[in-house]
Design a protein around this motif. Structure first.
Motif, mmCIF file in Angstrom:
data_model
loop_
_atom_site.group_PDB
_atom_site.id
_atom_site.type_symbol
_atom_site.label_atom_id
_atom_site.label_comp_id
_atom_site.label_asym_id
_atom_site.label_seq_id
_atom_site.Cartn_x
_atom_site.Cartn_y
_atom_site.Cartn_z
ATOM 1 N N GLU A 123 14.614 -1.220 -5.348
ATOM 2 C CA GLU A 123 13.454 -1.973 -5.028
ATOM 3 C C GLU A 123 11.904 -1.694 -3.931
ATOM 4 O O GLU A 123 11.042 -1.411 -4.084
ATOM 5 N N ILE A 124 12.797 -1.638 -2.716
ATOM 6 C CA ILE A 124 12.399 -0.854 -1.582
ATOM 7 C C ILE A 124 11.514 0.712 -2.417
ATOM 8 O O ILE A 124 10.311 0.789 -1.226
ATOM 9 N N ALA A 125 12.500 1.641 -2.732
ATOM 10 C CA ALA A 125 12.158 2.800 -2.654
ATOM 11 C C ALA A 125 11.164 3.177 -4.102
ATOM 12 O O ALA A 125 9.769 3.682 -3.965
ATOM 13 N N LEU A 126 11.079 2.331 -5.149
ATOM 14 C CA LEU A 126 9.914 1.500 -6.063
ATOM 15 C C LEU A 126 8.614 1.353 -5.495
ATOM 16 O O LEU A 126 7.866 1.920 -5.415
ATOM 17 N N GLY A 127 8.561 0.131 -4.418
ATOM 18 C CA GLY A 127 7.330 0.193 -4.112
ATOM 19 C C GLY A 127 6.354 1.344 -2.694
ATOM 20 O O GLY A 127 5.694 1.229 -2.639
ATOM 21 N N ARG A 128 8.066 1.758 -1.909
ATOM 22 C CA ARG A 128 7.461 2.637 -1.096
ATOM 23 C C ARG A 128 6.456 3.996 -2.098
ATOM 24 O O ARG A 128 5.508 4.346 -1.774
ATOM 25 N N ALA A 129 6.938 4.367 -3.406
ATOM 26 C CA ALA A 129 6.761 4.963 -3.977
ATOM 27 C C ALA A 129 5.111 5.149 -4.500
ATOM 28 O O ALA A 129 4.085 6.028 -4.505
ATOM 29 N N PHE A 130 4.798 3.136 -4.976
ATOM 30 C CA PHE A 130 3.837 2.739 -5.379
ATOM 31 C C PHE A 130 2.547 2.826 -4.927
ATOM 32 O O PHE A 130 1.291 3.338 -4.560
ATOM 33 N N LEU A 131 2.803 2.265 -2.965
ATOM 34 C CA LEU A 131 2.036 2.444 -2.169
ATOM 35 C C LEU A 131 1.787 3.473 -1.505
ATOM 36 O O LEU A 131 0.345 3.482 -1.506
ATOM 37 N N ASP A 132 2.604 4.876 -1.736
ATOM 38 C CA ASP A 132 2.262 5.861 -0.858
ATOM 39 C C ASP A 132 0.982 6.704 -1.921
ATOM 40 O O ASP A 132 -0.295 7.234 -1.424
ATOM 41 N N ASP A 133 0.767 6.407 -3.123
ATOM 42 C CA ASP A 133 0.290 6.716 -3.833
ATOM 43 C C ASP A 133 -0.975 6.110 -4.073
ATOM 44 O O ASP A 133 -2.392 6.709 -3.913
ATOM 45 N N VAL A 134 -0.993 4.563 -4.019
ATOM 46 C CA VAL A 134 -2.177 4.107 -3.665
ATOM 47 C C VAL A 134 -3.118 4.281 -1.800
ATOM 48 O O VAL A 134 -3.714 3.964 -2.314
ATOM 49 N N ILE A 135 -2.024 4.762 -0.994
ATOM 50 C CA ILE A 135 -3.378 4.950 0.198
ATOM 51 C C ILE A 135 -3.838 6.185 -0.099
ATOM 52 O O ILE A 135 -4.856 6.228 0.370
#
Length: 380
Positions: A292-304
């Motif tokens: 879950e943490i890895a999925l969150g980081r990938a999505f967050l970096d894309d949004v940033i």
């Protein structure tokens, strides 16, 4: 590795981390007990270039990109969630002045916001109005060259320290629809009729000064109007994307910290003759958290990245805000459980993290509001 971070960002991170290791980590537990971050820390942040680095050089900043803000918010969260008020000042409140302020306002306030001489806050929430911003009751009636402000605000981050408060108010209470009567007024410390209530006692974020604010015929110079009268609601909508992104960044970072704390603990703690990390049930729970943490980081970096590129990512930011805060709450709960009885002891960091994370699903727009925004963008 995030594409928006380059070598200079990593050098900056190392410098900031060293600063925090000297000026924040050793004192944070005391700040939690005292219930406030000292002003001296704000000044040191400013002296070292860690407040509002994105501000234009004309006003004392470095003209830095948003990547530096990401680094600062991540490193502050690693110290503790009570430092959220600094991120609010840097990346939520001061941008209103930079975007909508007159040249005179920017010259007057921005350099001191960068130096740490001025701490800022934004006052939206009222006792009877939270997510429904258009229903606020605070009024500002123009009389000559002043506005007379009356009303009450609550749950205001930086409420005790703030020298400048951007107050969301109704300059036209009879406007239809109501949001067209909203404006932003900058109220300064010492304004006649402006008082602060008590510092509110919260479940978590103990070192973060949250307060009630009162306006009783507060006399605010008309020149302190931010932007145009009646445009306040639109300004808020323009800036809430970044505010919610800052919350998502903090939640993701908190989840990563809590996971590391938990992994370290289960590898050290023994039961039934072996470390509890050797039990398959514990391994599976850590595997689920890590995923879950890895999925969150990938999505967050894309949004940033999209945000830095200037794209309208309101729906994606809303997704990031609600999902990452809920994910961080799950990690906090699992982390505490895997710490056993020690997880319930204040001396263990996971206990503080467990207290601190729930409010992230409430402030900057509740997660229910985030889902309403997403549904609207889906055409529902």
């Amino acid at each position: 590795m995030a594409m928006y971070l380059h070598e200079e960002h990593h050098i900056f991170r190392e410098a900031f981390r060293k600063f925090l290791q000297k000026e924040a980590y050793p004192f944070y537990a005391d700040w939690e007990k005292q219930g406030i971050i000292p002003r001296e820390f704000w000044r040191k942040m400013g002296e070292n270039g860690f407040l509002c680095p994105w501000v234009d050089e004309t006003y004392g900043g470095f003209g830095a990109d948003f990547g530096y803000s990401v680094v600062i918010n991540e490193e502050l969260e690693k110290v503790g969630s009570s430092l959220v008020g600094i991120g609010l000042h840097n990346d939520i409140v001061v941008p209103y002045i930079a975007s909508y302020g007159t040249e005179e306002q920017k010259k007057k306030w921005l350099p001191k916001c960068v130096s740490g001489e001025i701490v800022t806050a934004i006052a939206m929430t009222e006792p009877g109005a939270g997510s429904d911003l258009a229903s606020i009751k605070t009024t500002a009636v123009k009389q000559g060259d002043h506005y007379i402000v009356n009303g009450q605000k609550t749950f205001i981050t930086n409420g005790i320290h703030a020298d400048l408060v951007i107050v969301v108010c109704k300059t036209n209470p009879s406007a239809n629809p109501p949001h067209k009567g909203m404006s932003l007024l900058v109220v300064e410390r010492g304004t006649p009729g402006f008082t602060r209530g008590r510092k509110l006692e919260k479940v978590g974020l103990h070192a973060q000064d949250t307060a009630e604010l009162f306006f009783s015929d507060a006399k605010v110079p008309a020149e302190n109007l931010l932007g145009e009268e009646g445009k306040g609601f639109y300004y808020l909508m323009e800036k809430l994307q970044q505010e919610r992104l800052i919350v998502a960044i903090a939640a993701q970072t908190a989840a990563e910290v809590m996971f590391d704390l938990t992994k370290r603990y289960v590898k050290e703690r023994t039961a039934f003759g072996k470390t509890i990390s050797q039990f398959q049930t514990v391994q599976f729970r850590l595997a689920e958290m890590a995923t879950e943490i890895a999925l969150g980081r990938a999505f967050l970096d894309d949004v940033i990245e999209q945000h830095i590129a200037g794209k309208d990512v309101v729906a994606n930011v809303s997704m990031a805000k609600w999902w990452m805060t809920e994910m961080a709450k799950r990690v906090a709960s699992e982390g505490m459980q895997l710490h056993g009885g020690y997880g319930y002891m204040e001396e263990y960091e996971i206990a503080r993290r467990y207290r601190d994370i729930p409010v992230s699903a409430i402030y900057a727009g509740t997660n229910e509001v985030m889902k309403m925004i997403i549904a609207k963008h889906l055409g529902l």
